[in-house]
Design a protein around this motif. Structure first.
Motif, PDB file in Angstrom:
ATOM      1  N   LEU A  84      14.332  51.308 -84.370  1.00  0.00           N
ATOM      2  CA  LEU A  84      13.448  52.121 -83.341  1.00  0.00           C
ATOM      3  C   LEU A  84      14.195  51.525 -82.107  1.00  0.00           C
ATOM      4  CD1 LEU A  84      12.462  54.634 -82.038  1.00  0.00           C
ATOM      5  CD2 LEU A  84      10.265  53.380 -82.214  1.00  0.00           C
ATOM      6  N   ALA A  85      13.756  50.292 -81.865  1.00  0.00           N
ATOM      7  CA  ALA A  85      14.094  49.355 -80.805  1.00  0.00           C
ATOM      8  C   ALA A  85      15.611  49.438 -80.528  1.00  0.00           C
ATOM      9  CB  ALA A  85      13.619  47.979 -80.781  1.00  0.00           C
ATOM     10  N   SER A  86      16.290  49.100 -81.617  1.00  0.00           N
ATOM     11  CA  SER A  86      17.886  49.005 -81.458  1.00  0.00           C
ATOM     12  C   SER A  86      18.468  50.297 -81.136  1.00  0.00           C
ATOM     13  CB  SER A  86      18.337  48.838 -82.815  1.00  0.00           C
ATOM     14  OG  SER A  86      19.880  48.740 -82.749  1.00  0.00           O
ATOM     15  N   LEU A  87      17.887  51.260 -81.470  1.00  0.00           N
ATOM     16  CA  LEU A  87      18.251  52.767 -81.238  1.00  0.00           C
ATOM     17  C   LEU A  87      18.080  53.116 -79.703  1.00  0.00           C
ATOM     18  CD1 LEU A  87      19.468  55.702 -81.704  1.00  0.00           C
ATOM     19  CD2 LEU A  87      17.137  56.351 -82.175  1.00  0.00           C
ATOM     20  N   LEU A  88      16.712  52.593 -79.193  1.00  0.00           N
ATOM     21  CA  LEU A  88      16.401  52.713 -77.547  1.00  0.00           C
ATOM     22  C   LEU A  88      17.158  51.839 -76.667  1.00  0.00           C
ATOM     23  CD1 LEU A  88      12.545  53.176 -78.360  1.00  0.00           C
ATOM     24  CD2 LEU A  88      14.121  55.041 -77.847  1.00  0.00           C
ATOM     25  N   ASP A  89      17.522  50.795 -77.257  1.00  0.00           N
ATOM     26  CA  ASP A  89      18.147  50.011 -76.490  1.00  0.00           C
ATOM     27  C   ASP A  89      19.574  50.386 -76.542  1.00  0.00           C
ATOM     28  OD1 ASP A  89      18.097  47.221 -75.038  1.00  0.00           O
ATOM     29  OD2 ASP A  89      19.542  46.630 -76.835  1.00  0.00           O
ATOM     30  N   LYS A  90      20.467  51.085 -77.295  1.00  0.00           N
ATOM     31  CA  LYS A  90      21.609  51.446 -77.352  1.00  0.00           C
ATOM     32  C   LYS A  90      21.857  52.684 -76.485  1.00  0.00           C
ATOM     33  CE  LYS A  90      25.812  53.038 -78.856  1.00  0.00           C
ATOM     34  NZ  LYS A  90      27.027  52.127 -78.833  1.00  0.00           N
ATOM     35  N   ILE A  91      20.690  53.604 -76.477  1.00  0.00           N
ATOM     36  CA  ILE A  91      20.871  54.710 -75.430  1.00  0.00           C
ATOM     37  C   ILE A  91      20.656  54.277 -73.941  1.00  0.00           C
ATOM     38  CG2 ILE A  91      19.550  56.599 -74.925  1.00  0.00           C
ATOM     39  CD1 ILE A  91      18.697  56.903 -77.692  1.00  0.00           C
ATOM     40  N   ILE A  92      19.868  53.137 -73.789  1.00  0.00           N
ATOM     41  CA  ILE A  92      19.644  52.814 -72.302  1.00  0.00           C
ATOM     42  C   ILE A  92      21.125  52.120 -72.061  1.00  0.00           C
ATOM     43  CG2 ILE A  92      18.662  51.048 -71.146  1.00  0.00           C
ATOM     44  CD1 ILE A  92      15.976  51.474 -72.777  1.00  0.00           C
ATOM     45  N   LYS A  93      21.807  51.242 -72.834  1.00  0.00           N
ATOM     46  CA  LYS A  93      22.798  50.659 -72.376  1.00  0.00           C
ATOM     47  C   LYS A  93      24.056  51.526 -72.289  1.00  0.00           C
ATOM     48  CE  LYS A  93      21.365  45.969 -74.064  1.00  0.00           C
ATOM     49  NZ  LYS A  93      21.605  44.905 -75.289  1.00  0.00           N
ATOM     50  N   ASP A  94      24.159  52.509 -73.178  1.00  0.00           N
ATOM     51  CA  ASP A  94      25.296  53.411 -73.384  1.00  0.00           C
ATOM     52  C   ASP A  94      25.358  54.092 -72.075  1.00  0.00           C
ATOM     53  OD1 ASP A  94      27.635  54.050 -74.922  1.00  0.00           O
ATOM     54  OD2 ASP A  94      26.597  55.906 -75.103  1.00  0.00           O
ATOM     55  N   LYS A  95      24.300  54.695 -71.371  1.00  0.00           N
ATOM     56  CA  LYS A  95      24.018  55.166 -70.095  1.00  0.00           C
ATOM     57  C   LYS A  95      24.577  56.937 -70.126  1.00  0.00           C
ATOM     58  CE  LYS A  95      23.980  51.288 -67.569  1.00  0.00           C
ATOM     59  NZ  LYS A  95      24.490  50.509 -66.304  1.00  0.00           N
ATOM     60  N   LYS A  96      25.058  57.247 -71.541  1.00  0.00           N
ATOM     61  CA  LYS A  96      25.409  58.611 -71.640  1.00  0.00           C
ATOM     62  C   LYS A  96      24.259  59.710 -71.726  1.00  0.00           C
ATOM     63  CE  LYS A  96      29.602  57.428 -73.760  1.00  0.00           C
ATOM     64  NZ  LYS A  96      30.655  57.511 -74.805  1.00  0.00           N
ATOM     65  N   ILE A  97      23.180  59.245 -72.206  1.00  0.00           N
ATOM     66  CA  ILE A  97      22.038  60.095 -72.425  1.00  0.00           C
ATOM     67  C   ILE A  97      20.983  59.349 -71.723  1.00  0.00           C
ATOM     68  CG2 ILE A  97      20.508  60.985 -74.108  1.00  0.00           C
ATOM     69  CD1 ILE A  97      22.631  60.472 -76.327  1.00  0.00           C
ATOM     70  N   ALA A  98      19.931  60.107 -70.829  1.00  0.00           N
ATOM     71  CA  ALA A  98      19.032  59.613 -70.425  1.00  0.00           C
ATOM     72  C   ALA A  98      17.599  59.581 -71.212  1.00  0.00           C
ATOM     73  CB  ALA A  98      18.813  60.258 -68.835  1.00  0.00           C
TER      74      ALA A  98
END
Length: 699
Positions: A266-280
């Motif tokens: 879960l932490a990895s997924l949330l971190d990926k979303i934050i870093k990718d910046k395509k989704i808020a």
């Protein structure tokens, strides 16, 4: 500004696992090596999720997964965490505050109090469950609840009307529970909030978010592959440039308990979303503040997220089961008939009794969650006196509190988990019946015999051989002796001289009034007080030590009969038993201190050293060395009652100690024990060696 928003909702919940007489969680064998599932899941899930694993650039700090989730904690779980893991409780509350800094609105939402299936509740009980849940939330999170999580996502229109009446702004359902003009809502149509228009309160609306059913169901099978699951999420948005919210929802226990390492995934997924910046990332309240629902929607009445047959799982043999060989679930219908009858009878009796002394019996019951939460005699006494329309006598206070406890236990008997699993012999339905029996006992105190209701259960058939109505009756009869077990445990501790350095909880308060010894027998007069009802009793007890055993006899009796009772024979007592009558750790403790075996002497030495050390780290470390330096340290540890609690105690002390060498030895010892997952607590307190902890979790 981004137009793609993503929200992860985690539903954290455990049913009330406490014995309704002693208020202590019983040992649950399937949770081994832990004594119960609350402790096990805390170390696997609730605790690790509190660690600061995700870098937040806005705050320029690492924060926990809780701060980036939408989440709810059931009150029966969160109150247990507050009692047993106060630092974790504080971290959960603080995560909601941090989420407000990140998103503009807090992420936590309320839950119907003890997870009853709301469409099965009467209108009064719907309001009760919702108010208890929302008011409990307000007290703990220091703000009003904007939303309510529906247990099992079970819904009907009357439930939504009740939520509106209680002041919530939104709720969350599965996409298939919405009905648009085109029919059942598809996942592709769940990218915006809708509104449910009240027919009972014209002009009032409830916003409804619908989570993506397919993505939510694939969490446990796909979230371990961060890239793959992220791409699935991203591709589920439409090409439309209007604002969209895609959300997933599941049991929060998926993140570490049901799915090993789920907290890390879960932490990895949330971190990926934050870093990718395509989704808020967002939460529901924040999105609702920015984008109001524009379309009305209807809901599919009597549906849920965990039964494709509507609400069948909680009322009949609908075919839902976990073990395919357990095909008999007709007991579900019988159990529902029983709890429905209990709720009806106890409701009538409650109002019949309390209208004599309370200004507003219904409002008193609606506020009674405060006493469930506080459990302090002074608070409980003040509560009931404040609700009376006249000064209440001690007898009236006790009867009123018994009426309130009767109603509470009837509510707990109807907790949804009683029906969820495959068999009536499971932990959850048996716990439900214990709450029912306790409710019936309170009814008897008020002068009404409801024991005949248990006859409804006679047709019950289990998938387990020889588990039938007679077996259920036997279990409940034994549980009714809980006050005598608690009394025996209290006397054994005083007689044998053992104690523990950590807090243990009990629903009774005991005090020795007089103690007298004649040869190998000790006589006691003990006063007892129930924490919940303030009912006081006196017991006469005698304990005889014979060949490494204790023979315990006791009965309820006034102080004035103490000398007369000394001459009484065992057949005149309500209970006559040896130490096998004790349960769990109490029995093991007594056996250790009665034994002459060398191994038991080691255990007794360790237990006594810990009790004498208390919260003094240096003394406690010397007690720890008794275990550490043994030839078979882990075998010795596992044979000691409260082994988990001792390690937890050492870990708390080590985390606060400045002696690096000693604290590292304790930490290493724990990492090699059955309770290695407990190490999150050390990391949580100290902030040390996070990378090491992370690698440990991946094992």
């Amino acid at each position: 500004m981004k137009n793609k928003f993503f929200c992860v909702h985690a539903h954290f919940y455990q049913p009330p696992r406490q014995n309704p007489w002693t208020l202590v969680c019983r040992q649950e064998i399937p949770a081994f090596p832990y004594r119960d599932f609350n402790r096990k899941i805390t170390d696997e899930c609730y605790g690790p999720l509190s660690l600061p694993k995700i870098k937040n650039s806005l705050l320029d700090q690492y924060v926990s997964a809780y701060s980036h989730l939408s989440f709810n904690f059931g009150p029966t779980l969160l109150s247990w965490i507050e009692d047993h893991y106060p630092r974790l409780f504080t971290a959960i509350i603080e995560a909601d505050m941090i989420s407000k800094k990140i998103y503009g609105e807090g992420s936590a939402i309320a839950q119907a109090y003890n997870h009853r299936i709301l469409p099965h509740c009467s209108h009064k009980d719907k309001i009760l469950q919702i108010r208890w849940g929302m008011e409990y939330f307000e007290k703990k999170f220091k703000r009003k609840a904007k939303a309510l999580w529906l247990p099992e996502s079970a819904v009907d229109c009357e439930t939504l009307e009740a939520i509106i009446a209680c002041g919530a702004e939104f709720a969350v359902l599965e996409s298939s529970q919405g009905i648009s003009k085109e029919g059942i809502l598809k996942d592709s149509q769940s990218l915006e909030p809708y509104y449910f228009a009240s027919s009972e309160n014209p002009g009032k609306k409830l916003a409804l978010f619908f989570y993506n059913k397919e993505l939510s169901h694939k969490i446990t099978s796909e979230i371990s592959d961060t890239e793959k699951y992220y791409l699935r999420i991203y591709s589920s948005f439409s090409a439309d440039k209007d604002p969209q919210i895609l959300s997933i929802a599941s049991d929060g226990e998926n993140y570490g308990h049901h799915l090993k390492n789920g907290d890390i995934y879960l932490a990895s997924l949330l971190d990926k979303i934050i870093k990718d910046k395509k989704i808020a990332l967002t939460n529901y309240a924040s999105y609702l503040k920015l984008f109001k629902p524009q379309k009305e929607i209807k809901i599919a009445d009597n549906t849920s997220w965990s039964c494709p047959h509507g609400l069948g799982r909680w009322e009949k043999n609908c075919g839902c089961r976990i073990n395919p060989s357990f095909k008999k679930q007709e007991w579900r219908e019988i159990l529902k008939k029983f709890t429905d009858s209990l709720l009806k009878e106890t409701e009538n009796l409650y109002y019949e009794e309390t209208k004599k002394v309370l200004k507003d019996p219904q409002e008193a019951l609606m506020s009674y969650w405060q006493c469930i939460d506080e459990r302090r005699p002074s608070f409980i006494l003040s509560f009931v006196k404040d609700k009376g329309f006249k000064p209440l006598s001690p007898k009236e206070v006790r009867k009123t509190l018994s009426a309130l406890e009767m109603a509470k236990n009837a509510q707990f008997a109807a907790t949804s988990c009683a029906w969820f699993f495959d068999d009536i012999s499971s932990i959850e339905p048996i716990n439900s019946l214990k709450f029912a029996m306790r409710s019936v006992e309170h009814a008897a105190f008020l002068g009404k015999d409801l024991t005949g209701l248990f006859e409804i259960l006679k047709p019950v058939r289990s998938n387990v051989k020889n588990f039938d109505f007679e077996k259920i009756a036997e279990i409940l009869k034994e549980e009714q002796k809980s006050v005598y077990r608690a009394l025996f445990a209290f006397i054994s501790k005083a007689l044998l001289g053992f104690d523990v350095p950590f807090e243990t909880h009990c629903g009774y308060g005991f005090r020795i009034l007089i103690q007298k010894k004649e040869e190998n027998t000790v006589f006691f007069q003990v006063s007892s007080g129930e924490i919940t009802t303030l009912i006081k009793k006196e017991f006469f007890a005698k304990v005889k030590r014979i060949n490494g055993n204790l023979i315990f006899s006791a009965k309820e009796s006034p102080f004035s009969d103490f000398e007369k009772n000394i001459a009484q024979k065992e057949e005149n007592f309500e209970i006559c038993a040896d130490i096998s009558f004790l349960r769990d750790e109490d029995k093991s403790m007594a056996e250790i201190f009665l034994s002459e075996k060398e191994e038991d002497r080691k255990r007794a030495k360790f237990i006594s050293a810990c009790a004498n050390a208390g919260w003094d780290f240096e003394k406690a470390f010397k007690a720890f060395e008794i275990i550490e330096k043994d030839e078979k340290p882990y075998g010795l540890l596992e044979s000691i009652p409260f082994s988990y609690d001792y390690l937890k105690h050492f870990l708390n002390l080590a985390a606060a100690s400045k002696n690096r060498e000693q604290k590292e030895r304790i930490k290493k010892f724990i990492l090699n024990s059955h309770f290695s997952k407990m190490i999150w607590k050390y990391v949580f307190i100290t902030g040390d060696n996070y990378d090491n902890e992370k690698s440990i979790s991946k094992k």
